[in-house]
Write an enzyme that holds these catalytic residues in place. Structure first.
Site, short mmCIF file in Angstrom:
data_model
loop_
_atom_site.label_atom_id
_atom_site.label_comp_id
_atom_site.label_asym_id
_atom_site.label_seq_id
_atom_site.Cartn_x
_atom_site.Cartn_y
_atom_site.Cartn_z
N ASP A 309 0.71 -1.09 0.09
CA ASP A 309 -0.03 -0.10 0.23
C ASP A 309 0.73 1.38 -0.09
O ASP A 309 1.96 1.31 0.68
CB ASP A 309 -0.95 -0.20 1.31
CG ASP A 309 -1.72 1.22 1.32
OD1 ASP A 309 -2.43 1.39 0.41
OD2 ASP A 309 -1.63 2.13 2.31
N GLU A 352 1.21 -0.70 -5.20
CA GLU A 352 0.07 0.34 -5.25
C GLU A 352 0.68 1.91 -5.41
O GLU A 352 0.91 2.58 -4.32
CB GLU A 352 -1.05 0.19 -4.14
CG GLU A 352 -2.06 1.17 -4.34
CD GLU A 352 -2.34 2.26 -3.72
OE1 GLU A 352 -2.76 3.40 -4.13
OE2 GLU A 352 -1.69 2.46 -2.65
#
Length: 644
Positions: A309, A352
């Site tokens: 993330d 990401e």
């Protein structure tokens, strides 16, 4: 059994940032010393004056359980000659200014059910895995030329019990796995399962990186869920957050009264937008903590990959108007990827990353960051912006569809229609589509059809498969009641057939990451908002013709250039009545005309359905077709016989 005393070499590696199994030393472990079974506690608190362990075994009074500081860098340890498995505990830390803090163990394997925050002494060994066949097959696969369609799941809101409580890890097995198998998804991506304080969140603000959240059950229960996924042929990807962490007082933040896991400088430390703290990625002990954590999930939980993330928040220093790259983060990410791939070459490391940082998925020895996949955020943003544009205005933003093909092979991309796009007033995917009720469903089918046809692997957030009308809701399950309505049922059937079709067509995935796998037929028809292109597989003449119409107009005898003088069959059409479409199909064989069109030596004349994707395939030789058809008849007859 782990021994009591850490070795000098282990301590050296930890402070060097290369102790990649640090979870074997730190935390609470049942160990043996001179024939005595006891519990060893080990914690890193470099600024602490004193550390005591308190818990249910000593009435939360650490007077007689003071840890010993074993080096100047702040490693503290104690051996208690009792097997304390199952007991609650925390570290009582005396800071340099005299404050006494109660902290959960950063390396705890299990935690109390929220809102309680104590760590629990838990033995992770003892679960008997049955995924050996999955592990063998995974080693043989080349992921880049295989189909990958990921189903993104938040366990707490995918489905709930009638009383509104959560399904446990064990209970969700019989609900989630058959559903995923039926829809054909190859992987599930679980939103963060590390211990975190707030049910109404996705889990991105963690407090216990080594503790599988107790809100759904025990660590062994989670192992069973993953094991059952593997036995059903489903890979499991964990959403993982090595960039920032939760600031709740029992967690990592100011662990010993001063910055320990976070940057010293407030400008670098504080993540003001998210209310979190950024890991100090220049600190060797943080490297040992985080890289060990990745290996821990691979080792104990058999995780197949990580969606990492907020990589952009790591690559660039926060809270700055000018982008300045963070050399510590760059070094950490390269080190992370090198380490996990040396441990398991089949692992999925998915960035990401919303930036245009170059070579994210290139190997580190070629100057890259070392991931093997990256979310294509640009494709997602451009395409959803295009889909939200009114039909008559789409011709003015034609480039939003075509632009992604200029860089589609610059990285190994995953195309995400993710959780981020269905919250905070953005509306659900279905509700983003303009037009009336029927047009919304037609355009969503078109969007999914274009998703499987565009180069790159695929990801869909839960609920998208049946046309969830509302945004994600943090306190409720998905709107399963929508299956009472025809178009939602048909949307679900459409997604099932689409995913299975995608997995059968090698042309849609074999050459995802090379330019040879894609070729435009007509990229310039902005006026009609029609796009046509070719997807190719590795074998000669293994290709598909894909035609996408982003308007509600129907065209008959529409010319499409084709590369081969052959007969063509429509093998997929999202406007099929069975999916809720209007039935504008190409049911008859389309014969190529030996006349150039669209820069190709031949063309076919076809019907272009409204708001739809139509896919053509050149037909095989007649003898080959007949043999294949006879095989299908025999196979279907066999199936009927079994059912009867």
């Amino acid at each position: 059994m782990i021994t009591v005393s850490p070795t000098d070499f282990q301590i050296h590696l930890f402070h060097e940032g290369t102790f990649y199994k640090s979870y074997q030393l730190f935390g609470a472990h049942i160990v043996e010393e001179g024939g005595t079974v006891g519990t060893r506690f080990c914690v890193w608190a470099p600024h602490a004056v004193e550390v005591r362990v308190v818990g249910s075994f000593n009435n939360w009074n650490g007077e007689h359980h003071r840890l010993v500081k074993v080096n100047e860098q702040g490693v503290w340890i104690i051996f208690i000659p009792e097997n304390l498995e199952g007991h609650l505990y925390k570290y009582e830390i005396v800071t340099r200014n005299g404050e006494v803090l109660l902290k959960a163990d950063p390396y705890a394997f299990y935690s109390e059910l929220r809102p309680n925050t104590a760590s629990i002494i838990y033995k992770l060994d003892g679960y008997k895995w049955n995924d050996q066949e999955w592990q063998r097959k995974k080693k043989r696969k080349q992921i880049y030329n295989q189909p990958m369609f990921i189903y993104e799941v938040h366990l707490g809101t995918w489905k709930k019990k009638e009383d509104g409580s959560f399904y446990t890890y064990k209970q969700i097995v019989d609900e989630l796995i058959p559903y995923v198998v039926e829809h054909g998804f190859t992987h599930i991506e679980l939103l963060p399962l590390v211990e975190h304080p707030l049910d109404r969140s996705w889990g991105y603000q963690g407090t216990g990186y080594y503790a599988a959240t107790s809100r759904y059950g025990t660590p062994h229960d989670l192992m069973e869920l993953i094991d059952q996924c593997h036995q059903a042929g489903i890979g499991v990807i964990l959403d993982w957050v090595p960039g920032h962490f939760c600031k709740d007082e029992h967690g990592l933040y100011m662990f010993d009264g001063e910055p320990t896991y976070e940057y010293i400088n407030m400008q670098d430390r504080e993540n003001f937008v998210w209310g979190t703290a950024n890991f100090d990625l220049g600190k060797p002990e943080v490297h040992s903590f985080l890289i060990s954590n990745a290996l821990f999930w691979m080792d104990y939980y058999h995780i197949d990959g990580f969606r990492v993330d907020a990589v952009a928040n790591m690559l660039y220093w926060p809270n700055s108007e000018v982008l300045h790259s963070n050399p510590y983060a760059i070094s950490f990410l390269k080190k992370l990827n090198e380490t996990v791939f040396s441990y398991d070459p089949t692992i999925l490391m998915i960035a990401e990353d919303s930036t245009d940082w170059p070579q994210v998925t290139a190997p580190t020895y070629e100057g890259g960051l070392g991931f093997n996949y990256k979310w294509n955020m640009g494709w997602m943003n451009d395409l959803l912006s295009y889909m939200e544009t009114e039909m008559n205005e789409r011709k003015h933003v034609h480039h939003k569809v075509t632009f992604s093909l200029l860089y589609a092979h610059s990285e190994n991309f995953i195309l995400p229609l993710s959780h981020d796009e269905v919250v905070h007033g953005k509306k659900s995917l279905l509700n983003k589509m303009p037009g009336d009720y029927w047009q919304k469903f037609a355009q969503l089918r078109l969007l999914y059809g274009y998703l499987i046809a565009h180069p790159g692997k695929k990801l869909l957030f839960m609920g998208g498969e049946f046309g969830q009308f509302d945004e994600w809701k943090d306190l409720e399950q998905l709107d399963w009641v929508l299956f009472d309505f025809e178009l939602h049922r048909k949307m679900d059937e459409y997604v099932k057939e689409l995913v299975h079709f995608y997995k059968k067509q090698k042309a849609l995935y074999e050459l995802d990451h090379t330019p040879e796998g894609f070729e435009w037929i007509d990229v310039n028809n902005a006026e009609q908002s029609i796009f046509s292109f070719i997807r190719r597989g590795k074998k000669e003449n293994d290709f598909l013709i894909v035609v996408c119409n982003f308007t509600n107009e129907v065209y008959h005898n529409y010319k499409i250039g084709v590369p081969l003088n052959a007969s063509y069959k429509e093998v997929f059409n999202s406007d099929d009545v069975s999916y809720g479409g209007s039935g504008q199909m190409n049911r008859k064989t389309l014969t190529a005309v030996e006349k150039p069109f669209h820069g190709k030596p031949y063309h076919v004349c076809m019907t272009i359905p409204p708001y739809a994707v139509s896919i053509l395939r050149p037909m095989r030789k007649r003898g080959e077709r007949e043999r294949n058809d006879s095989k299908k008849v025999r196979r279907h007859a066999t199936r009927r016989g079994k059912r009867e």
